[in-house]
Design a protein around this motif. Sequence first.
Motif, PDB file in Angstrom:
ATOM      1  N   PRO A  39      -4.037 -84.696  45.536  1.00 30.64           N
ATOM      2  CA  PRO A  39      -3.845 -85.810  46.474  1.00 30.64           C
ATOM      3  C   PRO A  39      -5.147 -86.408  46.997  1.00 30.64           C
ATOM      4  N   GLN A  40      -6.258 -85.718  46.797  1.00 26.73           N
ATOM      5  CA  GLN A  40      -7.569 -86.164  47.250  1.00 26.73           C
ATOM      6  C   GLN A  40      -7.527 -86.475  48.743  1.00 26.73           C
ATOM      7  N   GLU A  41      -8.115 -87.581  49.159  1.00 30.06           N
ATOM      8  CA  GLU A  41      -8.147 -87.950  50.577  1.00 30.06           C
ATOM      9  C   GLU A  41      -7.044 -88.937  50.939  1.00 30.06           C
ATOM     10  N   ILE A  42      -6.154 -89.226  50.001  1.00 37.17           N
ATOM     11  CA  ILE A  42      -5.095 -90.217  50.226  1.00 37.17           C
ATOM     12  C   ILE A  42      -3.956 -89.555  50.995  1.00 37.17           C
ATOM     13  N   PRO A  43      -3.498 -90.178  52.104  1.00 35.56           N
ATOM     14  CA  PRO A  43      -2.371 -89.609  52.857  1.00 35.56           C
ATOM     15  C   PRO A  43      -1.140 -89.446  51.973  1.00 35.56           C
ATOM     16  N   GLU A  44      -0.513 -88.300  52.057  1.00 35.33           N
ATOM     17  CA  GLU A  44       0.625 -88.001  51.193  1.00 35.33           C
ATOM     18  C   GLU A  44       1.832 -88.877  51.472  1.00 35.33           C
ATOM     19  N   ASP A  45       1.900 -89.497  52.652  1.00 42.05           N
ATOM     20  CA  ASP A  45       3.033 -90.369  52.962  1.00 42.05           C
ATOM     21  C   ASP A  45       2.786 -91.817  52.533  1.00 42.05           C
ATOM     22  N   SER A  46       1.661 -92.086  51.845  1.00 43.31           N
ATOM     23  CA  SER A  46       1.374 -93.427  51.338  1.00 43.31           C
ATOM     24  C   SER A  46       2.422 -93.810  50.306  1.00 43.31           C
ATOM     25  N   GLU A  47       2.915 -95.029  50.425  1.00 43.66           N
ATOM     26  CA  GLU A  47       3.924 -95.501  49.481  1.00 43.66           C
ATOM     27  C   GLU A  47       3.310 -95.732  48.110  1.00 43.66           C
ATOM     28  N   VAL A  48       4.125 -95.506  47.070  1.00 43.87           N
ATOM     29  CA  VAL A  48       3.746 -95.845  45.704  1.00 43.87           C
ATOM     30  C   VAL A  48       4.791 -96.821  45.167  1.00 43.87           C
ATOM     31  N   THR A  49       4.325 -97.742  44.340  1.00 39.96           N
ATOM     32  CA  THR A  49       5.202 -98.751  43.745  1.00 39.96           C
ATOM     33  C   THR A  49       5.112 -98.636  42.240  1.00 39.96           C
ATOM     34  N   ILE A  50       6.275 -98.537  41.613  1.00 41.70           N
ATOM     35  CA  ILE A  50       6.283 -98.487  40.153  1.00 41.70           C
ATOM     36  C   ILE A  50       5.985 -99.888  39.639  1.00 41.70           C
ATOM     37  N   LEU A  51       5.140 -99.964  38.633  1.00 48.21           N
ATOM     38  CA  LEU A  51       4.769-101.239  38.049  1.00 48.21           C
ATOM     39  C   LEU A  51       5.582-101.486  36.797  1.00 48.21           C
ATOM     40  N   LEU A  52       5.597-102.705  36.358  1.00 49.59           N
ATOM     41  CA  LEU A  52       6.339-103.072  35.160  1.00 49.59           C
ATOM     42  C   LEU A  52       5.893-102.215  33.991  1.00 49.59           C
ATOM     43  N   SER A  53       6.857-101.663  33.293  1.00 44.69           N
ATOM     44  CA  SER A  53       6.525-100.831  32.146  1.00 44.69           C
ATOM     45  C   SER A  53       7.443-101.176  30.990  1.00 44.69           C
ATOM     46  N   THR A  54       7.057-100.781  29.808  1.00 44.28           N
ATOM     47  CA  THR A  54       7.891-101.036  28.645  1.00 44.28           C
ATOM     48  C   THR A  54       8.975 -99.980  28.566  1.00 44.28           C
ATOM     49  N   ALA A  55      10.135-100.392  28.140  1.00 42.70           N
ATOM     50  CA  ALA A  55      11.260 -99.466  28.066  1.00 42.70           C
ATOM     51  C   ALA A  55      11.140 -98.540  26.874  1.00 42.70           C
ATOM     52  N   GLY A  56      11.087 -99.070  25.718  1.00 44.60           N
ATOM     53  CA  GLY A  56      11.012 -98.249  24.527  1.00 44.60           C
ATOM     54  C   GLY A  56      10.739 -99.118  23.321  1.00 44.60           C
ATOM     55  N   VAL A  57      10.348 -98.495  22.286  1.00 38.99           N
ATOM     56  CA  VAL A  57      10.052 -99.222  21.062  1.00 38.99           C
ATOM     57  C   VAL A  57      11.031 -98.767  19.998  1.00 38.99           C
ATOM     58  N   VAL A  58      11.644 -99.728  19.338  1.00 38.13           N
ATOM     59  CA  VAL A  58      12.576 -99.431  18.262  1.00 38.13           C
ATOM     60  C   VAL A  58      11.917 -99.853  16.961  1.00 38.13           C
ATOM     61  N   LYS A  59      11.863 -98.940  16.012  1.00 39.35           N
ATOM     62  CA  LYS A  59      11.315 -99.273  14.701  1.00 39.35           C
ATOM     63  C   LYS A  59      12.269-100.216  13.985  1.00 39.35           C
ATOM     64  N   SER A  60      11.740-101.243  13.356  1.00 38.68           N
ATOM     65  CA  SER A  60      12.593-102.192  12.650  1.00 38.68           C
ATOM     66  C   SER A  60      13.357-101.518  11.515  1.00 38.68           C
ATOM     67  N   SER A  61      12.835-100.424  10.984  1.00 36.19           N
ATOM     68  CA  SER A  61      13.514 -99.736   9.883  1.00 36.19           C
ATOM     69  C   SER A  61      14.823 -99.089  10.325  1.00 36.19           C
ATOM     70  N   THR A  62      15.026 -98.899  11.624  1.00 30.92           N
ATOM     71  CA  THR A  62      16.267 -98.293  12.107  1.00 30.92           C
ATOM     72  C   THR A  62      17.345 -99.330  12.384  1.00 30.92           C
ATOM     73  N   LEU A  63      16.993-100.607  12.316  1.00 25.74           N
ATOM     74  CA  LEU A  63      17.952-101.670  12.572  1.00 25.74           C
ATOM     75  C   LEU A  63      18.703-102.036  11.305  1.00 25.74           C
ATOM     76  N   LYS A  64      19.893-102.633  11.467  1.00 27.97           N
ATOM     77  CA  LYS A  64      20.647-103.098  10.306  1.00 27.97           C
ATOM     78  C   LYS A  64      19.898-104.232   9.619  1.00 27.97           C
ATOM     79  N   ASN A  65      19.251-105.081  10.400  1.00 25.03           N
ATOM     80  CA  ASN A  65      18.432-106.161   9.853  1.00 25.03           C
ATOM     81  C   ASN A  65      16.989-105.776  10.150  1.00 25.03           C
ATOM     82  N   PRO A  66      16.273-105.200   9.182  1.00 28.43           N
ATOM     83  CA  PRO A  66      14.949-104.658   9.458  1.00 28.43           C
ATOM     84  C   PRO A  66      13.859-105.694   9.705  1.00 28.43           C
ATOM     85  N   GLU A  67      14.161-106.976   9.574  1.00 28.96           N
ATOM     86  CA  GLU A  67      13.140-107.986   9.827  1.00 28.96           C
ATOM     87  C   GLU A  67      13.031-108.251  11.318  1.00 28.96           C
ATOM     88  N   ALA A  68      11.816-108.377  11.795  1.00 31.14           N
ATOM     89  CA  ALA A  68      11.608-108.686  13.205  1.00 31.14           C
ATOM     90  C   ALA A  68      12.054-110.114  13.472  1.00 31.14           C
TER      91      ALA A  68
END
Length: 84
Positions: A39-68
């Motif tokens: 925790p270093q010198e940061i107060p433990e009750d300090s709020e944290v905010t989740i930032l935009l993140s990517t959900a997941g990556v799907v390989k085109s080879s697993t799709l019925k239509n493998p073309e992007a």
Amino acid sequence: MPTYDYRIEATGDVVEVKHTMALTPKTWGELCILANLDPQEIPEDSEVTILLSTAGVVKSSTLKNPEAPPCMSGGDCPSGGCGF
């Protein structure tokens, strides 16, 4: 396990943490416990905010239509807007 970026509101720093989707830490203290961070010198009750993140990556080879879709391969979407 997914990776998430969190901004520590007290300092503006961003940390990257891996955890299950079911967990939703709201404070720096919770995040430190979850990710085994110092925790270093940061107060433990300090709020944290989740930032935009990517959900997941799907390989085109697993799709019925493998073309992007055109917008993913550098072309234009036929409707003028892409659903991605």
